[in-house]
Design a protein around this motif. Structure first.
Motif, PDB file in Angstrom:
ATOM      1  N   TRP A 244       0.830  -1.201   0.000  1.00  0.00           N
ATOM      2  CA  TRP A 244       0.000   0.000   0.000  1.00  0.00           C
ATOM      3  C   TRP A 244       0.868   1.256   0.000  1.00  0.00           C
ATOM      4  O   TRP A 244       0.609   2.222  -0.711  1.00  0.00           O
ATOM      5  CB  TRP A 244      -0.908  -0.024   1.232  1.00  0.00           C
TER       6      TRP A 244
ATOM      7  N   GLU B  56      -1.530  -0.757  -7.990  1.00  0.00           N
ATOM      8  CA  GLU B  56      -2.091  -1.455  -6.834  1.00  0.00           C
ATOM      9  C   GLU B  56      -2.127  -2.968  -7.042  1.00  0.00           C
ATOM     10  O   GLU B  56      -2.453  -3.438  -8.124  1.00  0.00           O
ATOM     11  CB  GLU B  56      -3.509  -0.955  -6.589  1.00  0.00           C
TER      12      GLU B  56
ATOM     13  N   VAL C 215      -4.180  -4.442  -1.869  1.00  0.00           N
ATOM     14  CA  VAL C 215      -4.290  -2.988  -1.718  1.00  0.00           C
ATOM     15  C   VAL C 215      -5.647  -2.520  -2.211  1.00  0.00           C
ATOM     16  O   VAL C 215      -6.280  -1.632  -1.639  1.00  0.00           O
ATOM     17  CB  VAL C 215      -3.151  -2.278  -2.485  1.00  0.00           C
TER      18      VAL C 215
END
Lengths: 281, 279
Positions: B217, B224, B228
């Motif tokens: 994160w 991502e 996440v």
């Protein structure tokens, strides 16, 4: 065992060393440097100024968060240890070998499920119209506000650390010399007294290490305090994410992170010393 | 005397029974969120609770229709595979080093090799973000790979080291005495012997990377990974899509873990290792 340095030996030993130096030691060292940098007009500048340390340490919010985090992690370590012990004890002494192997296997499974998903799942149980309140409603109770409480945070902490604590406790319990327990029974030592005066002292190292790991895990966790505890009271991990993610105050976040590392080192040192106290005879 | 032991046996039974109930409750606590996530992933209600709504695959459909989820999944898989391979290679080297060599500063070497998982992920995430953005490596898939290898290599090392300790220490010198070079011995003796652990480590580190969300994160930026993405769902409006993703990830991780377990339990192990196990 050979002494001289060879290309062969270095081929195997160097890659990990280089990787961990570059991407583990250096980042942590950089964190120390970063804590002395200054921020002007939303831009960080290399500097050697104690302003971040002074600012953070003079803020009551910081010390409140520190106290909260320490108390929560300490409470979680104690609660998890106490709740896990009967379980590990029973697995170690009351189950057959086959059943014990299954019990261990099942306790490992949670490590490979997403912690986030499990926390979300607890929201389903604990929310105002959640499973627990519906069930309480059947017997005419509630609804109780269970989500966004310290209790809910604890449920999250238990979710995070209970399996690990059980496994670590179990690991020390299965190695206890069974003849010690039989001897205690033969001398008419009561069941409970045997647990407290024979089993627990014999397993002290494992039990302490288990509690220590629980402390470390919960001290740095931000998921449970935010998504089960509602972000209130603020913990250090919440403070770090807020400081990092909003704006360029990374140097201040570094101060918080370093304070956490220092705390964990002290706690780990004390725990290990307690675990091995008087064991060297 | 027999009367006393009879009483003890009686009391024993009550205590045993209570402890069994306790075990069941403990496992119920551990598996309740996992089971609930599975059940509610097939449930139509937006705000899941009991009584259950209708059976529905709409959350799976919603997830499957979200291009960001697919992108996250692709990222997670690519990152997981690379992390698995690199961590296992590094971990193997470290395990072999610990097995074979004595040298000055070995304690420090081992600390570096094993310590990273004990640092809280949030601190590691911050340190990685600050450091990697300094050397212009943050916000990319490679940033997540770098950070995950730091965390995963120690697991690989521990698993492979355990296997090496089951090997007869005379095996390697025996191969040398028969004229094999160090490299040939590595290829024909050490690697075949540790093969189950190597694959075990590969799958375990992949599974760890697959579930890691905190460091990812911090450093992933726009790249991502799936966990996440789940964190994003948690932050935004809560949605049972998390359950669908969670169930999918659970099945994938468990497949990896069970594969690792089958390999590590050593069906391919040499007869020698079974005698070591018995000791």
């Amino acid at each position: 065992m050979q002494r001289h340095v060879s290309l062969y030996g270095l081929t195997f030993s160097l890659p990990l060393l280089i990787w961990q130096l570059l991407f583990f030691v250096f980042p942590l060292a950089f964190l120390v440097a970063l804590s002395f940098w200054t921020v002007k007009n939303f831009a960080m500048r290399p500097d050697f100024d104690t302003v971040n340390w002074v600012t953070m340490f003079s803020r009551p919010v910081f010390w409140q968060a520190y106290g909260t985090t320490f108390a929560l992690a300490g409470g979680a370590a104690l609660l998890t240890s106490v709740l896990a012990f009967p379980c590990s004890y029973a697995i170690a002494f009351k189950l057959s070998d086959t059943a014990r192997r299954w019990a261990v296997f099942l306790m490992v499974i949670p490590f490979f499920t997403s912690y986030l998903v499990r926390v979300y799942s607890w929201q389903i149980f604990l929310s105002d119209n959640g499973i627990f309140n519906v069930m309480l409603g059947w017997i005419g109770l509630g609804p109780f506000g269970m989500l966004n409480t310290v209790g809910a945070t604890m449920v999250g902490y238990l979710t995070l650390s209970f399996p690990l604590v059980v496994l670590l406790q179990l690991f020390s319990l299965v190695f206890i010399d069974r003849t010690l327990i039989e001897a205690a029974h033969n001398m008419r030592c009561g069941r409970l007294r045997t647990v407290f005066e024979v089993v627990i002292p014999s397993a002290r190292v494992g039990l302490t290490i288990a509690a220590l790991f629980c402390f470390i895990l919960t001290f740095g966790d931000f998921v449970s305090p935010v998504y089960l505890g509602g972000g209130d009271p603020t913990t250090l991990s919440i403070l770090i994410t807020d400081t990092t993610k909003s704006g360029q105050q990374w140097p201040r976040a570094a101060v918080i992170a370093l304070t956490m590392i220092a705390t964990l080192l002290v706690v780990a040192f004390l725990a290990v010393r307690f675990a091995y106290k008087g064991r060297s005879k | 005397m027999s009367q006393i032991s009879g009483q003890e046996l009686n009391r024993n039974r009550v205590v045993d029974w209570a402890l069994m109930v306790y075990i069941v409750l403990a496992y119920a606590f551990v598996f309740a969120p996992i089971a609930a996530s599975f059940v509610f992933s097939f449930n139509s209600d937006r705000f899941p609770s009991i009584p259950l709504g209708d059976f529905s695959l709409e959350w799976y459909r919603a997830v499957a229709a979200d291009p960001l989820v697919w992108q996250g999944l692709t990222n997670t898989l690519v990152i997981g595979v690379v992390v698995g391979v690199v961590s296992t290679a590094l971990g193997f080297g470290a395990a072999y080093t610990d097995y074979r060599y004595k040298f000055m500063g070995k304690q420090v070497y081992l600390a570096l090799a094993l310590l990273p998982p004990t640092i809280p992920v949030i601190i590691l995430g911050l340190a990685m973000l600050a450091y990697l953005s300094r050397i212009d490596l943050s916000g990319r898939a490679i940033s997540v790979i770098i950070s995950h290898v730091v965390v995963c290599a120690p697991f690989a090392m521990a698993i492979i080291r355990l296997r090496l300790s089951q090997m007869d220490p005379a095996l390697e010198p025996a191969a040398w005495n028969l004229g094999a070079s160090e490299w040939a011995t590595m290829r024909h003796v050490i690697i075949p012997f540790t093969k189950p652990a190597i694959f075990g480590a590969l799958f375990i580190t992949m599974a760890v990377s697959f579930d890691e969300f905190a460091v990812a994160w911090f450093v992933s930026g726009l790249n991502e990974t799936l966990p996440v993405k789940v964190l994003g769902f948690l932050q935004g409006q809560v949605s049972p899509r998390i359950n669908a993703i969670g169930t999918f990830v659970f099945v994938t991780s468990m497949t990896l873990v069970i594969l690792a377990q089958i390999l590590l339990s050593g069906r391919t192990a040499a007869p020698r290792s079974s005698t070591v196990d018995k000791e």
